[in-house]
Design a protein around this motif. Structure first.
Motif, mmCIF file in Angstrom:
data_model
loop_
_atom_site.group_PDB
_atom_site.id
_atom_site.type_symbol
_atom_site.label_atom_id
_atom_site.label_comp_id
_atom_site.label_asym_id
_atom_site.label_seq_id
_atom_site.Cartn_x
_atom_site.Cartn_y
_atom_site.Cartn_z
ATOM 1 N N ALA A 139 42.342 -37.198 0.232
ATOM 2 C CA ALA A 139 41.808 -38.395 -0.381
ATOM 3 C C ALA A 139 42.535 -38.705 -1.695
ATOM 4 O O ALA A 139 42.813 -39.852 -1.988
ATOM 5 N N LEU A 140 42.832 -37.649 -2.453
ATOM 6 C CA LEU A 140 43.521 -37.847 -3.721
ATOM 7 C C LEU A 140 44.959 -38.316 -3.501
ATOM 8 O O LEU A 140 45.462 -39.148 -4.256
ATOM 9 N N ALA A 141 45.585 -37.812 -2.438
ATOM 10 C CA ALA A 141 46.959 -38.240 -2.127
ATOM 11 C C ALA A 141 46.994 -39.714 -1.747
ATOM 12 O O ALA A 141 47.909 -40.450 -2.141
ATOM 13 N N LYS A 142 45.992 -40.168 -0.998
ATOM 14 C CA LYS A 142 45.931 -41.591 -0.633
ATOM 15 C C LYS A 142 45.713 -42.461 -1.869
ATOM 16 O O LYS A 142 46.321 -43.515 -2.006
ATOM 17 N N LEU A 143 44.834 -42.027 -2.752
ATOM 18 C CA LEU A 143 44.588 -42.759 -3.989
ATOM 19 C C LEU A 143 45.859 -42.834 -4.833
ATOM 20 O O LEU A 143 46.197 -43.885 -5.378
ATOM 21 N N ASN A 144 46.588 -41.734 -4.896
ATOM 22 C CA ASN A 144 47.840 -41.707 -5.649
ATOM 23 C C ASN A 144 48.857 -42.658 -5.039
ATOM 24 O O ASN A 144 49.500 -43.427 -5.746
ATOM 25 N N GLY A 145 49.017 -42.599 -3.721
ATOM 26 C CA GLY A 145 50.018 -43.429 -3.050
ATOM 27 C C GLY A 145 49.693 -44.903 -3.018
ATOM 28 O O GLY A 145 50.582 -45.747 -3.063
ATOM 29 N N LYS A 146 48.417 -45.239 -2.953
ATOM 30 C CA LYS A 146 48.036 -46.649 -2.818
ATOM 31 C C LYS A 146 47.627 -47.312 -4.125
ATOM 32 O O LYS A 146 47.583 -48.529 -4.208
ATOM 33 N N PHE A 147 47.344 -46.513 -5.159
ATOM 34 C CA PHE A 147 46.909 -47.125 -6.410
ATOM 35 C C PHE A 147 47.755 -46.694 -7.608
ATOM 36 O O PHE A 147 48.366 -47.523 -8.274
ATOM 37 N N PHE A 148 47.795 -45.377 -7.884
ATOM 38 C CA PHE A 148 48.445 -44.915 -9.104
ATOM 39 C C PHE A 148 49.955 -45.125 -9.104
ATOM 40 O O PHE A 148 50.522 -45.561 -10.100
ATOM 41 N N LEU A 149 50.638 -44.808 -8.011
ATOM 42 C CA LEU A 149 52.091 -44.985 -7.962
ATOM 43 C C LEU A 149 52.492 -46.453 -8.081
ATOM 44 O O LEU A 149 53.385 -46.780 -8.865
ATOM 45 N N PRO A 150 51.844 -47.385 -7.353
ATOM 46 C CA PRO A 150 52.188 -48.797 -7.577
ATOM 47 C C PRO A 150 51.910 -49.271 -9.007
ATOM 48 O O PRO A 150 52.687 -50.053 -9.558
ATOM 49 N N CYS A 151 50.834 -48.788 -9.624
ATOM 50 C CA CYS A 151 50.560 -49.164 -11.017
ATOM 51 C C CYS A 151 51.647 -48.647 -11.949
ATOM 52 O O CYS A 151 52.107 -49.369 -12.840
ATOM 53 N N LEU A 152 52.075 -47.415 -11.750
ATOM 54 C CA LEU A 152 53.140 -46.845 -12.566
ATOM 55 C C LEU A 152 54.429 -47.635 -12.393
ATOM 56 O O LEU A 152 55.106 -47.964 -13.374
ATOM 57 N N LEU A 153 54.765 -47.956 -11.155
ATOM 58 C CA LEU A 153 55.993 -48.720 -10.913
ATOM 59 C C LEU A 153 55.902 -50.116 -11.524
ATOM 60 O O LEU A 153 56.868 -50.616 -12.101
ATOM 61 N N TRP A 154 54.766 -50.774 -11.388
ATOM 62 C CA TRP A 154 54.612 -52.120 -11.941
ATOM 63 C C TRP A 154 54.784 -52.115 -13.455
ATOM 64 O O TRP A 154 55.512 -52.941 -14.004
ATOM 65 N N THR A 155 54.132 -51.190 -14.126
ATOM 66 C CA THR A 155 54.245 -51.168 -15.584
ATOM 67 C C THR A 155 55.652 -50.773 -16.028
ATOM 68 O O THR A 155 56.161 -51.305 -17.011
ATOM 69 N N SER A 156 56.281 -49.856 -15.313
ATOM 70 C CA SER A 156 57.642 -49.438 -15.673
ATOM 71 C C SER A 156 58.651 -50.551 -15.426
ATOM 72 O O SER A 156 59.516 -50.811 -16.262
ATOM 73 N N LEU A 157 58.553 -51.196 -14.281
ATOM 74 C CA LEU A 157 59.538 -52.218 -13.931
ATOM 75 C C LEU A 157 59.370 -53.489 -14.749
ATOM 76 O O LEU A 157 60.351 -54.149 -15.073
ATOM 77 N N SER A 158 58.151 -53.810 -15.095
ATOM 78 C CA SER A 158 57.943 -55.042 -15.861
ATOM 79 C C SER A 158 58.571 -54.966 -17.253
ATOM 80 O O SER A 158 58.921 -55.981 -17.836
ATOM 81 N N ARG A 159 58.743 -53.762 -17.765
ATOM 82 C CA ARG A 159 59.362 -53.596 -19.084
ATOM 83 C C ARG A 159 60.879 -53.502 -19.037
ATOM 84 O O ARG A 159 61.528 -53.695 -20.057
ATOM 85 N N THR A 160 61.462 -53.170 -17.894
ATOM 86 C CA THR A 160 62.889 -52.850 -17.870
ATOM 87 C C THR A 160 63.753 -53.791 -17.041
ATOM 88 O O THR A 160 64.967 -53.756 -17.173
ATOM 89 N N VAL A 161 63.185 -54.610 -16.175
ATOM 90 C CA VAL A 161 64.006 -55.463 -15.305
ATOM 91 C C VAL A 161 64.498 -56.680 -16.072
ATOM 92 O O VAL A 161 63.720 -57.484 -16.567
#
Length: 134
Positions: free
Chosen positions: A1-23
């Motif tokens: 359950a934690l892996a699904k939460l990480n893959g579907k919520f936390f990882l996309p949030c991390l990528l969104w915040t990281s990419l929005s600052r650097t692209v």
């Protein structure tokens, strides 16, 4: 359950915040090598998988294609993103020194561009290779 939460919520949030600052247009011009490296990854990984299947291990016929594809299309987003963020949060690791606070975001940007090309190859070339028996 934690892996699904990480893959579907936390990882996309991390990528969104990281990419929005650097692209920017400038950073995208610098990243031309990443799609080339993704293609090289698939070709070299598939060649190694083909060698392992036919020469080194003598894999049974039913597992050969899956083994070659697994070697060619490895997991290259979730674990590298987490590791690169952890590494860049430490100011020094051995002889490596990270002084720019945006290094973690740059790592996520590079990995994202890499994975875009890897995904295109996986969903275009992958089905062709899967139906072609090794």
């Amino acid at each position: 359950a934690l892996a699904k939460l990480n893959g579907k919520f936390f990882l996309p949030c991390l990528l969104w915040t990281s990419l929005s600052r650097t692209v920017t247009a400038g950073t995208l011009r610098e990243l031309w090598i990443m799609p080339v490296l993704a293609m090289m990854h698939v070709v070299i990984g598939s060649a190694i998988g083909y060698y392992v299947v036919l020469r080194a291990c003598g894999t049974r016929r039913g597992f050969r294609t899956v083994t070659v594809l697994s070697c060619g299309f490895g997991n290259s987003l979730a674990l590298p993103v987490v590791i690169s963020r952890a590494i860049t949060k430490n100011p020094t690791i051995g002889d490596l020194v990270f002084v720019d606070p945006d290094d973690g975001d740059k790592c996520a940007l590079y990995l994202s561009v890499y994975v875009i090309m890897l995904s295109l190859l996986m969903w275009s070339l992958g089905p062709y290779l899967y139906h072609r028996r090794v």
